[in-house]
Design a protein around this motif. Structure first.
Motif, PDB file in Angstrom:
ATOM      1  N   LYS A   1      22.420  49.733   9.776  1.00 56.86           N
ATOM      2  CA  LYS A   1      23.120  48.449   9.856  1.00 56.86           C
ATOM      3  C   LYS A   1      24.253  48.387   8.818  1.00 56.86           C
ATOM      4  O   LYS A   1      25.316  47.828   9.079  1.00 56.86           O
ATOM      5  CB  LYS A   1      22.114  47.311   9.635  1.00 56.86           C
ATOM      6  N   ALA A   2      24.005  48.974   7.638  1.00 53.30           N
ATOM      7  CA  ALA A   2      25.014  48.961   6.572  1.00 53.30           C
ATOM      8  C   ALA A   2      26.271  49.726   6.972  1.00 53.30           C
ATOM      9  O   ALA A   2      27.357  49.453   6.456  1.00 53.30           O
ATOM     10  CB  ALA A   2      24.433  49.553   5.293  1.00 53.30           C
ATOM     11  N   MET A   3      26.145  50.672   7.899  1.00 56.20           N
ATOM     12  CA  MET A   3      27.308  51.441   8.348  1.00 56.20           C
ATOM     13  C   MET A   3      28.298  50.575   9.122  1.00 56.20           C
ATOM     14  O   MET A   3      29.431  50.981   9.329  1.00 56.20           O
ATOM     15  CB  MET A   3      26.864  52.620   9.208  1.00 56.20           C
ATOM     16  N   GLU A   4      27.859  49.396   9.553  1.00 57.79           N
ATOM     17  CA  GLU A   4      28.735  48.505  10.305  1.00 57.79           C
ATOM     18  C   GLU A   4      29.618  47.660   9.395  1.00 57.79           C
ATOM     19  O   GLU A   4      30.495  46.954   9.871  1.00 57.79           O
ATOM     20  CB  GLU A   4      27.891  47.594  11.208  1.00 57.79           C
ATOM     21  N   LYS A   5      29.367  47.712   8.075  1.00 60.38           N
ATOM     22  CA  LYS A   5      30.141  46.939   7.115  1.00 60.38           C
ATOM     23  C   LYS A   5      30.937  47.899   6.242  1.00 60.38           C
ATOM     24  O   LYS A   5      30.534  49.044   6.031  1.00 60.38           O
ATOM     25  CB  LYS A   5      29.203  46.102   6.243  1.00 60.38           C
ATOM     26  N   PRO A   6      32.075  47.432   5.706  1.00 59.32           N
ATOM     27  CA  PRO A   6      32.877  48.312   4.838  1.00 59.32           C
ATOM     28  C   PRO A   6      32.077  48.798   3.633  1.00 59.32           C
ATOM     29  O   PRO A   6      31.245  48.072   3.088  1.00 59.32           O
ATOM     30  CB  PRO A   6      34.034  47.422   4.383  1.00 59.32           C
ATOM     31  N   ALA A   7      32.340  50.025   3.240  1.00 58.11           N
ATOM     32  CA  ALA A   7      31.681  50.616   2.076  1.00 58.11           C
ATOM     33  C   ALA A   7      32.442  50.214   0.817  1.00 58.11           C
ATOM     34  O   ALA A   7      33.618  49.873   0.868  1.00 58.11           O
ATOM     35  CB  ALA A   7      31.658  52.128   2.211  1.00 58.11           C
TER      36      ALA A   7
ATOM     37  N   ILE B   1      27.411  52.147  -2.960  1.00 59.03           N
ATOM     38  CA  ILE B   1      27.104  53.571  -3.077  1.00 59.03           C
ATOM     39  C   ILE B   1      26.269  53.857  -4.327  1.00 59.03           C
ATOM     40  O   ILE B   1      25.304  54.615  -4.275  1.00 59.03           O
ATOM     41  CB  ILE B   1      28.407  54.403  -3.095  1.00 59.03           C
ATOM     42  N   LEU B   2      26.612  53.225  -5.441  1.00 61.09           N
ATOM     43  CA  LEU B   2      25.980  53.564  -6.712  1.00 61.09           C
ATOM     44  C   LEU B   2      24.736  52.749  -7.066  1.00 61.09           C
ATOM     45  O   LEU B   2      23.919  53.216  -7.866  1.00 61.09           O
ATOM     46  CB  LEU B   2      27.011  53.445  -7.844  1.00 61.09           C
ATOM     47  N   ILE B   3      24.568  51.579  -6.505  1.00 58.18           N
ATOM     48  CA  ILE B   3      23.407  50.755  -6.877  1.00 58.18           C
ATOM     49  C   ILE B   3      22.063  51.370  -6.452  1.00 58.18           C
ATOM     50  O   ILE B   3      21.114  51.323  -7.239  1.00 58.18           O
ATOM     51  CB  ILE B   3      23.563  49.308  -6.365  1.00 58.18           C
ATOM     52  N   PRO B   4      21.924  51.973  -5.260  1.00 58.09           N
ATOM     53  CA  PRO B   4      20.600  52.502  -4.889  1.00 58.09           C
ATOM     54  C   PRO B   4      19.959  53.465  -5.899  1.00 58.09           C
ATOM     55  O   PRO B   4      18.803  53.260  -6.269  1.00 58.09           O
ATOM     56  CB  PRO B   4      20.843  53.160  -3.534  1.00 58.09           C
ATOM     57  N   PRO B   5      20.675  54.482  -6.406  1.00 60.28           N
ATOM     58  CA  PRO B   5      19.985  55.335  -7.390  1.00 60.28           C
ATOM     59  C   PRO B   5      19.706  54.603  -8.705  1.00 60.28           C
ATOM     60  O   PRO B   5      18.696  54.865  -9.352  1.00 60.28           O
ATOM     61  CB  PRO B   5      20.932  56.523  -7.602  1.00 60.28           C
ATOM     62  N   LEU B   6      20.585  53.672  -9.078  1.00 61.69           N
ATOM     63  CA  LEU B   6      20.328  52.903 -10.300  1.00 61.69           C
ATOM     64  C   LEU B   6      19.097  52.022 -10.133  1.00 61.69           C
ATOM     65  O   LEU B   6      18.235  51.952 -11.014  1.00 61.69           O
ATOM     66  CB  LEU B   6      21.546  52.044 -10.667  1.00 61.69           C
ATOM     67  N   ALA B   7      18.996  51.363  -8.987  1.00 66.90           N
ATOM     68  CA  ALA B   7      17.836  50.506  -8.730  1.00 66.90           C
ATOM     69  C   ALA B   7      16.573  51.346  -8.614  1.00 66.90           C
ATOM     70  O   ALA B   7      15.508  50.951  -9.111  1.00 66.90           O
ATOM     71  CB  ALA B   7      18.067  49.701  -7.449  1.00 66.90           C
ATOM     72  N   MET B   8      16.687  52.491  -7.987  1.00 65.70           N
ATOM     73  CA  MET B   8      15.524  53.351  -7.822  1.00 65.70           C
ATOM     74  C   MET B   8      15.031  53.899  -9.156  1.00 65.70           C
ATOM     75  O   MET B   8      13.840  54.167  -9.314  1.00 65.70           O
ATOM     76  CB  MET B   8      15.872  54.502  -6.878  1.00 65.70           C
TER      77      MET B   8
ATOM     78  N   ILE C   1      37.278  50.969   4.371  1.00 70.32           N
ATOM     79  CA  ILE C   1      36.627  52.276   4.449  1.00 70.32           C
ATOM     80  C   ILE C   1      35.187  52.058   4.924  1.00 70.32           C
ATOM     81  O   ILE C   1      34.478  51.212   4.383  1.00 70.32           O
ATOM     82  CB  ILE C   1      36.628  52.966   3.071  1.00 70.32           C
ATOM     83  N   TYR C   2      34.804  52.814   5.927  1.00 70.60           N
ATOM     84  CA  TYR C   2      33.454  52.719   6.490  1.00 70.60           C
ATOM     85  C   TYR C   2      32.782  54.080   6.419  1.00 70.60           C
ATOM     86  O   TYR C   2      33.456  55.114   6.462  1.00 70.60           O
ATOM     87  CB  TYR C   2      33.509  52.300   7.966  1.00 70.60           C
TER      88      TYR C   2
ATOM     89  N   VAL D   1      32.197  60.524  -4.628  1.00 68.18           N
ATOM     90  CA  VAL D   1      33.379  61.406  -4.694  1.00 68.18           C
ATOM     91  C   VAL D   1      34.152  61.351  -3.375  1.00 68.18           C
ATOM     92  O   VAL D   1      35.384  61.204  -3.365  1.00 68.18           O
ATOM     93  CB  VAL D   1      32.965  62.851  -5.049  1.00 68.18           C
ATOM     94  N   LYS D   2      33.435  61.446  -2.253  1.00 66.06           N
ATOM     95  CA  LYS D   2      34.082  61.379  -0.940  1.00 66.06           C
ATOM     96  C   LYS D   2      34.750  60.024  -0.726  1.00 66.06           C
ATOM     97  O   LYS D   2      35.855  59.947  -0.193  1.00 66.06           O
ATOM     98  CB  LYS D   2      33.065  61.630   0.176  1.00 66.06           C
ATOM     99  N   PHE D   3      34.079  58.958  -1.143  1.00 73.45           N
ATOM    100  CA  PHE D   3      34.632  57.610  -1.005  1.00 73.45           C
ATOM    101  C   PHE D   3      35.939  57.489  -1.790  1.00 73.45           C
ATOM    102  O   PHE D   3      36.924  56.947  -1.283  1.00 73.45           O
ATOM    103  CB  PHE D   3      33.621  56.566  -1.492  1.00 73.45           C
ATOM    104  N   LYS D   4      35.945  57.994  -3.016  1.00 68.82           N
ATOM    105  CA  LYS D   4      37.146  57.903  -3.857  1.00 68.82           C
ATOM    106  C   LYS D   4      38.311  58.688  -3.239  1.00 68.82           C
ATOM    107  O   LYS D   4      39.459  58.260  -3.327  1.00 68.82           O
ATOM    108  CB  LYS D   4      36.856  58.388  -5.285  1.00 68.82           C
ATOM    109  N   GLU D   5      38.020  59.819  -2.595  1.00 71.33           N
ATOM    110  CA  GLU D   5      39.072  60.593  -1.923  1.00 71.33           C
ATOM    111  C   GLU D   5      39.668  59.798  -0.765  1.00 71.33           C
ATOM    112  O   GLU D   5      40.889  59.742  -0.606  1.00 71.33           O
ATOM    113  CB  GLU D   5      38.514  61.920  -1.413  1.00 71.33           C
ATOM    114  N   VAL D   6      38.812  59.174   0.024  1.00 67.86           N
ATOM    115  CA  VAL D   6      39.292  58.383   1.160  1.00 67.86           C
ATOM    116  C   VAL D   6      40.011  57.136   0.647  1.00 67.86           C
ATOM    117  O   VAL D   6      41.016  56.711   1.227  1.00 67.86           O
ATOM    118  CB  VAL D   6      38.124  58.018   2.114  1.00 67.86           C
ATOM    119  N   GLU D   7      39.532  56.561  -0.441  1.00 64.43           N
ATOM    120  CA  GLU D   7      40.179  55.388  -1.032  1.00 64.43           C
ATOM    121  C   GLU D   7      41.604  55.729  -1.491  1.00 64.43           C
ATOM    122  O   GLU D   7      42.524  54.935  -1.309  1.00 64.43           O
ATOM    123  CB  GLU D   7      39.346  54.875  -2.207  1.00 64.43           C
TER     124      GLU D   7
END
Length: 183
Positions: free
Chosen positions: A27-33, A38-45, A92-93, A148-154
């Motif tokens: 579902k998250a893929m339907e909203k802009p990234a 990107i970074l909160i999941p490993p921090l929360a985990m 960016i999605y 890293v990939k997100f920053k390249e596309v950004e």
């Protein structure tokens, strides 16, 4: 209840949590990234490392930690290879991959099978700690690679926006000079 029933109950709960996480991810893929997503999941985990305060979980050896993290990193390669971003409009999605859902389900199934196989060799708490480290070892490199990939596309998107802005300014100046206005 004995320990094996606890293990089964927790495994079933983990399975349903994983399925829920898959649907949330799709579902998250339907909203802009964005960077936060990107970074909160490993921090929360990472708060899960508090489980190692519990004495039975602390029985995990350094070698078991290294092995679990290494296996997680190997699993992350599959996720890294199938995760990419695309520009849609001005945002960016995450790019949809038909294999993504099957890969996540495959990794989940593999984890369950390995957990069942190792259940006889390790205490439940140690095994839970090892699989947490495995999951963290999978998510951390994946999310770093996604960042890293997100920053390249950004960068591409910002270049495109600057190019469009520049073209708009040139057209406005050209129109004004044709109308006899100077800027």
């Amino acid at each position: 209840m004995n320990m094996s029933i606890y293990a089964i109950v927790f495994m079933v709960l983990a399975f349903f949590m994983a399925i829920f996480a898959l649907f949330v991810r799709m579902k998250a893929m339907e909203k802009p990234a964005n960077t936060k997503k990107i970074l909160i999941p490993p921090l929360a985990m990472s708060t899960g490392f508090l489980m190692f305060v519990y004495p039975p979980v602390r029985e995990i050896t350094s070698l078991e930690v290294i092995e679990a993290f290494a296996v997680g990193m190997l699993f992350s390669i599959i996720l890294i290879k199938t995760s990419s971003f695309e520009i849609r409009g001005k945002d960016i999605y995450m790019k949809r991959s038909k294999a993504f859902l099957f890969i996540l389900l495959g990794l989940l199934t593999l984890r369950i099978v390995v957990k069942l196989a190792l259940d006889t060799y390790f205490d439940f708490e140690v095994l839970a700690g090892m699989f947490f480290i495995l999951a963290f070892g999978m998510i951390l490199p994946w999310r770093i690679a996604m960042y890293v990939k997100f920053k390249e596309v950004e960068k591409q998107l910002n270049f495109y926006k600057a190019e469009m802005q520049s073209n708009h300014v040139l057209k406005t100046k050209k129109t004004n000079s044709l109308d006899g206005h100077t800027s």
